[in-house]
Design an enzyme around this catalytic site. Sequence first.
Site: not given
Length: 266
Positions: A126, A239, A241
Amino acid sequence: MKRLIAFCFFIACVAASLSAQAPVIGISSYNEASRCQVNLTYINSVRQAGGVPLVIPVTDDDDQIAAIVATIDGLVMTGGEDFDPLKWYGEEPIRALGVIAPERDEFDVKLIRAAVAAGIPVLGICRGEQLMAVAFGGSLWQDIPSQLPSSYVKHRQGATTSAYGTHSIDIEPGSLLYRILGKDKAVVNSFHHQAVKDVPAGFRVTARSADGIIEALERSGRLQGFRDGNGWILGVQFHPEAITGAGNPEFLPIFRELVGQAAARK
Ligand code: MN
């Protein structure tokens, strides 16, 4: 008895060398009030991929940054605020610009430049992907909805969970991201109102959303002002993660690849 002691010593040495082999992956943090912060999902994703996470506090001290870069084997640059457009790419701030974090801007740019100069593999997520444009001579869209009215895809998703993908991306066949994920299409989560505009020399775009917004970058050659052109650099606008941290393994290979590259460099 002597043999037993020697055997125990041998086992201890093996254990020490095995644990020494797990690469240390630095994770950039940010300051909020009087706290150093980073989402646990980044930490857990690195752990799931076999790396040892090391949270790096914000600093503008070059010696501290050099010492940290000498310690880590890989680096994750995390998500967050907008970059100061006037300072980093010479544009006046438009009204739709979000919150900027000058200390963090300085830290992120110094850290990624030092890591890349040292040949450390870097994954940018990001803001960490946008950082690649900011730190190496590119620029950003300050606000997609106001600057690119033709961009019709919702990039600030409204789903109740951040681990849920809402828009698709097309991945360039043959690219690093394509090799990691093994497919030319994916559905990703999306929490951004900015995006990379001008891609700096030495990078190429390897994924876009249906409205043409850049969703992934990777190194394709030598960066401006840097000698070596071989370091591993991958940036993604989504994202992974958050998805990995929620127990969905679809994007875990991105972290596995980072940890593998870090181990190989070590
Ligand atoms: Mn998006």
